[in-house]
Design a protein around this motif. Structure first.
Motif, mmCIF file in Angstrom:
data_model
loop_
_atom_site.group_PDB
_atom_site.id
_atom_site.type_symbol
_atom_site.label_atom_id
_atom_site.label_comp_id
_atom_site.label_asym_id
_atom_site.label_seq_id
_atom_site.Cartn_x
_atom_site.Cartn_y
_atom_site.Cartn_z
ATOM 1 N N GLY A 180 0.813 -1.209 0.000
ATOM 2 C CA GLY A 180 0.000 0.000 0.000
ATOM 3 C C GLY A 180 0.848 1.261 0.000
ATOM 4 N N ILE A 181 2.086 1.116 -0.447
ATOM 5 C CA ILE A 181 3.001 2.267 -0.505
ATOM 6 C C ILE A 181 3.476 2.389 -1.943
ATOM 7 N N ASP A 182 3.490 3.616 -2.439
ATOM 8 C CA ASP A 182 3.918 3.791 -3.821
ATOM 9 C C ASP A 182 5.431 3.855 -3.893
ATOM 10 N N PHE A 183 6.089 2.689 -3.936
ATOM 11 C CA PHE A 183 7.470 2.714 -4.378
ATOM 12 C C PHE A 183 7.655 1.719 -5.512
ATOM 13 N N THR A 184 8.705 1.973 -6.286
ATOM 14 C CA THR A 184 8.897 1.159 -7.482
ATOM 15 C C THR A 184 9.354 -0.236 -7.080
ATOM 16 N N ILE A 185 8.624 -1.230 -7.561
ATOM 17 C CA ILE A 185 8.997 -2.612 -7.261
ATOM 18 C C ILE A 185 9.750 -3.164 -8.462
ATOM 19 N N ASN A 186 10.967 -3.594 -8.198
ATOM 20 C CA ASN A 186 11.741 -4.225 -9.262
ATOM 21 C C ASN A 186 11.312 -5.697 -9.342
ATOM 22 N N GLN A 187 10.797 -6.100 -10.480
ATOM 23 C CA GLN A 187 10.247 -7.464 -10.605
ATOM 24 C C GLN A 187 11.332 -8.534 -10.752
ATOM 25 N N ALA A 188 12.595 -8.107 -10.882
ATOM 26 C CA ALA A 188 13.664 -9.090 -11.110
ATOM 27 C C ALA A 188 13.977 -9.876 -9.843
ATOM 28 N N SER A 189 14.571 -11.049 -10.030
ATOM 29 C CA SER A 189 15.049 -11.858 -8.906
ATOM 30 C C SER A 189 16.451 -11.387 -8.530
ATOM 31 N N ALA A 190 16.716 -11.255 -7.239
ATOM 32 C CA ALA A 190 18.044 -10.781 -6.814
ATOM 33 C C ALA A 190 19.125 -11.756 -7.234
ATOM 34 N N ILE A 191 18.874 -13.019 -7.029
ATOM 35 C CA ILE A 191 19.932 -14.005 -7.252
ATOM 36 C C ILE A 191 20.187 -14.218 -8.741
ATOM 37 N N GLU A 192 19.182 -13.926 -9.565
ATOM 38 C CA GLU A 192 19.366 -14.096 -11.011
ATOM 39 C C GLU A 192 19.932 -12.847 -11.673
ATOM 40 N N THR A 193 20.091 -11.800 -10.899
ATOM 41 C CA THR A 193 20.647 -10.551 -11.449
ATOM 42 C C THR A 193 22.166 -10.587 -11.302
ATOM 43 N N PRO A 194 22.907 -10.261 -12.373
ATOM 44 C CA PRO A 194 24.368 -10.276 -12.277
ATOM 45 C C PRO A 194 24.863 -9.393 -11.116
ATOM 46 N N GLU A 195 25.943 -9.833 -10.493
ATOM 47 C CA GLU A 195 26.384 -9.219 -9.242
ATOM 48 C C GLU A 195 26.568 -7.701 -9.324
ATOM 49 N N GLU A 196 27.203 -7.261 -10.409
ATOM 50 C CA GLU A 196 27.496 -5.836 -10.524
ATOM 51 C C GLU A 196 26.205 -5.002 -10.608
ATOM 52 N N GLU A 197 25.269 -5.530 -11.410
ATOM 53 C CA GLU A 197 23.983 -4.849 -11.582
ATOM 54 C C GLU A 197 23.200 -4.855 -10.247
ATOM 55 N N ARG A 198 23.295 -5.975 -9.565
ATOM 56 C CA ARG A 198 22.599 -6.111 -8.271
ATOM 57 C C ARG A 198 23.113 -5.064 -7.282
ATOM 58 N N ARG A 199 24.427 -4.958 -7.232
ATOM 59 C CA ARG A 199 25.038 -3.982 -6.322
ATOM 60 C C ARG A 199 24.595 -2.556 -6.680
#
Ligand code: FAD
Ligand code: NAP
Length: 530
Positions: free
Chosen positions: A243-262
Motif C-alpha cells: 500500500g506504498i507507492d514505491f517502485t517494485i523491481n520485478q527481477a530476482s536478486a539471485i538471477e541478477t548479475p552481481e554488478e547490476e545487483r550492487r
C-alpha cells in the motif's frame, strides 16, 4: 433493551477517528472511548526522542478527504511524532470529532446479549453503554511490552517505556542511560539519547537491519506536485502489496548479475527508507536472494563502524527483513561515539535489574535512567486486555487460546456485530497503515449501511468461512521467509504467546479484492438476520 448508540468505537487513533467520522456521515450515532487524554493513538503515546513515521508523510496520511489532503502541509519527508500528533488534532478539530469521544476512559468489558442482539460495553469509569455494534480501533502496536526481567521494580532511577513516554519529555543531558532493545523505537531514539547523555549503554538481544532514512525538509515544489496528482499517487499505492507507492523491481536478486545487483542496492540505499525491500521481487521468497540483501547491509555496517568487535556484534545474523525492517538516522554511526557501549545479551539473558542499573553477562552496569525500547504485545495484546464475550458467554481469550482466528481480520464467528479494525488476519502492519485502516473503516461503514437498508440487525461470520480464511492466512505466510523468524509478527517477543504469523501477507490489492468480492457476492461467508 434500549440502544444508547448504534456503535461503540474503542480507541481514538487514526482508525477510531475516521470510523467516527464515517459513521456520522452515514447518519449513525457512535460513541468513542479512548484511554488517553487526547486523540492520535500511536502518536499520542510514543513521544520518545526521534519518533517519526517511516512511511513518507505524503503517503502516511488520510486520503478520505481531498480537502484535508490539500490544506495540510507536511514539512519533512518523514514527519516527527509531534507533527503527526498535530495532524491528528487538526483532523479532530476540522471534523468536530471530540464531542463524541470520551477521553481518559478505558473499555474493560464488552458482552453480547443474545436476547436483544446488542452489546453492553463497560468502562473503568463505570459507564455501561448499550450498542448494536462494537468496533475496535485499539491499534496493533498499542499494548506496551514490559519484559519480565527480575528486579525491574528495584531500579531507583526513572524507567521509561518508549510506548508510554512522558508528555513533558525527558532531558538526558549529563545523565547515564541504559536502553534495552534494538528494534525500530530503539534505533530511532538511540542516536538522540547518545547525543545528550553523558554515557549510554545499549543492551542488544538481536542485531537488526536498518536502512538510512535520508530524512529532509520537503521541497515545496515536490509537495505542490504531489498535491496536484494526489489521487493518482493514492491509486498507485493501493495497487502495491504494501500500500506504498514505491517502485517494485520485478527481477530476482539471485538471477541478477552481481554488478547490476550492487548498483540497484546502492541506488535504493542512497534513496533511503523501506523501498529498499522492493529492490528485488524475491527477497522474502528465496534464501539466496535474501542473503544478497543481508550481505549488502552487513557490508555497510563494516564501512561505518570502526571497531571490528562492534561490527561483529552489530551484524544481524537472521534473514533480511524477517523482523520489521528499521529506518534510521545515524544509528550505526552512534556506536563510534566514545560515550556509547553495546552489550550483547543474545546468548545470555539480562540477569536482573538492580537498584543502580542492571546485571548482565556477570557484570554490573550502572546508570541513572533506564529506557525500555522493548516493543509491544502486538496485534492481539490490546484486544485481549478487554473482557470480550460473544455468544454463550464465550470469551475472546478462549477463542484465541491457540492464536487469533478471524474472518478477514475484521470479524469473528461467535462474536456477532463486532468488528476489529486492522485485526489479526488483515494486512495491517505489513502495509502503510493509513490506507489499510481507511479500507477497513469504509468496509465496516458500508456494511452497517447495507444492514440498515435491508432491515438486518445482526451480522456474523460463518465458522467455515473463518476457518478457510485462517488457513489461507497461514498458507500464504508459509511462502514468506518472514514467517520463519522470531519476530513480533509471530508473537515470539511475548513469552507463552502462541506462535502464529498474525498479519495477512497476501498483499493489499489481493486483500481489497477479496473484501470487495465478498460484498459483491451478498456478504459471502456471513449470516445476516433481523
Ligand atoms: P493506535 O494509533 O494504536 O490507536 C489505538 C488507540 O486505542 C490508542 O489511543 C489507545 O489508547 C486506545 N485503546 C486501546 N485499548 C483501549 C481500551 N481498552 N479502551 C480505550 N481505549 C483503548 N505505521 C505505518 O504504517 N507507518 C509508520 O511509519 C508507522 N510508524 C509507527 C511508529 C511507532 C512508534 C509505532 C508504535 C507504530 C507505528 N506504525 C506505523 C503503526 C501505527 O500504529 C499505525 O500506523 C497507526 O497509527 C495505527 O492507528 P490505530 O488508530 O489503528 O491504532
Ligand atoms: P520491537 O521491534 O519489538 O523491538 C523490541 C526490542 O526489545 C527488540 O530488540 C527486542 O529483542 C528487545 N527486547 C524485548 N524484550 C527483551 C528482553 N527481555 N531482553 C532484551 N531485549 C529485549 O519494538 P519497537 O522497536 O517498539 O517496534 C515495534 C514496531 O512498531 C516496529 O516493528 C514498527 O512496526 C513500529 N515502529 C515503527 C517506527 C518507525 O520507524 N516509524 C518506530 C517505532 C516502532 P528481540 O529482537 O531479540 O526480541
Amino acid at each position: 433493551m434500549s440502544l444508547d448508540v448504534d456503535a461503540v468505537i474503542v480507541g481514538a487513533g487514526f482508525a477510531g477517528m475516521y470510523m467516527l467520522h464515517r459513521l456520522r456521515q452515514k447518519g449513525f450515532k457512535a460513541r468513542v472511548f479512548e484511554s488517553g487524554t487526547g486523540v492520535g493513538g500511536t502518536w499520542y503515546w510514543n513521544r520518545y526522542p526521534g519518533a517519526r513515521c517511516d512511511v513518507e508523510s505524503v503517503q502516511y496520511s488520510y486520503q478520505f478527504s481531498p480537502e484535508l489532503e490539500q490544506e495540510w502541509e507536511w514539512t519533512e519527508r518523514y514527519a516527527t511524532q509531534a507533527e503527526i500528533l498535530r495532524y491528528a488534532n487538526h483532523v479532530a478539530d476540522r471534523f468536530d470529532l471530540r464531542r463524541d469521544i470520551t477521553f481518559e476512559t478505558k473499555v474493560t468489558k464488552a458482552a453480547f446479549d443474545e436476547a436483544s442482539n446488542t452489546w453492553r460495553v463497560e468502562t473503568d469509569r463505570g459507564d455501561a453503554v448499550t450498542a448494536r455494534f462494537v468496533i475496535t480501533a485499539m491499534g496493533c502496536l498499542s499494548s506496551p511490552n514490559t519484559p519480565k526481567i527480575a528486579g525491574l521494580e528495584d531500579f531507583a532511577g526513572p524507567t521509561y517505556h518508549t510506548g508510554n513516554w512522558p508528555h513533558e519529555g525527558v532531558d538526558f543531558s549529563g545523565r547515564t542511560v541504559g536502553v534495552i532493545g534494538t528494534g525500530s523505537s530503539a534505533i530511532q531514539s538511540i542516536p538522540i539519547i547518545a547525543s545528550q547523555a553523558r554515557h549510554l549503554t545499549v543492551f542488544q538481544r538481536t542485531a537488526n537491519y536498518t536502512i538510512p532514512a535520508h530524512n529532509r525538509p520537503l521541497d515545496p515544489d515536490h509537495v505542490r506536485q504531489v498535491k496536484a496528482n494526489y489521487a493518482e499517487l493514492r491509486r498507485r499505492a493501493r495497487s502495491k502489496p504494501a500500500g506504498i507507492d514505491f517502485t517494485i523491481n520485478q527481477a530476482s536478486a539471485i538471477e541478477t548479475p552481481e554488478e547490476e545487483r550492487r548498483r540497484i542496492y546502492e541506488e535504493r540505499w542512497s534513496y533511503g527508507g523501506l523501498g529498499f525491500m522492493a529492490a528485488f521481487s524475491d527477497l522474502q521468497l528465496n534464501d539466496d536472494s535474501n542473503r544478497t540483501a543481508a550481505d549488502f547491509v552487513r557490508a555497510k555496517i563494516r564501512e561505518v563502524v570502526k571497531d571490528p568487535e562492534l561490527v561483529d556484534k552489530l551484524t544481524p545474523r537472521n534473514s533480511f527483513g524477517c523482523k520489521r525492517l528499521c529506518v534510521d538516522t545515524g544509528y550505526w554511526e552512534t556506536f563510534n561515539r566514545p560515550n556509547v557501549t553495546l552489550v550483547d545479551v543474545s546468548d545470555e539473558p539480562i540477569e536482573r535489574v538492580t537498584s543502580t542499573g542492571l546485571r548482565a553477562r556477570g557484570e554490573d552496569y550502572v546508570f541513572d535512567c533506564l529506557v525500555l525500547a522493548t516493543g509491544f504485545d502486538a496485534m492481539t495484546g490490546a484486544l485481549l486486555k478487554v473482557d470480550i464475550r460473544g455468544r454463550d458467554g464465550q470469551s475472546l481469550r478462549d477463542k484465541w487460546q491457540e492464536g487469533p482466528k478471524s474472518y478477514l481480520g475484521l470479524t469473528m464467528a461467535g462474536f456477532p456485530n463486532l468488528f476489529t479494525i486492522t485485526g489479526p488476519g488483515s494486512p495491517s502492519v505489513l502495509t502503510n497503515m493509513l490506507p489499510s485502516l481507511e479500507q477497513h473503516v469504509e468496509w465496516i461503514a458500508d456494511c452497517l449501511e447495507h444492514m440498515r437498508d435491508r432491515g438486518a440487525t445482526v451480522i456474523e461470520a460463518d465458522g467455515n468461512a473463518e476457518e478457510a480464511w485462517v488457513a489461507h492466512v497461514r498458507d500464504v505466510a508459509g511462502y514468506s521467509l518472514r514467517s520463519a523468524c522470531s519476530s513480533w509478527y509471530v508473537g515470539a517477543n511475548i513469552p507463552g504467546k502462541p506462535r502464529v504469523f498474525m498479519p495477512y501477507i497476501g498483499g493489499f490489492p489481493a486483500y481489497i479484492e477479496r473484501c470487495d468480492a465478498i460484498v459483491r457476492n451478498g456478504y459471502e461467508g456471513f449470516a445476516l438476520s433481523s
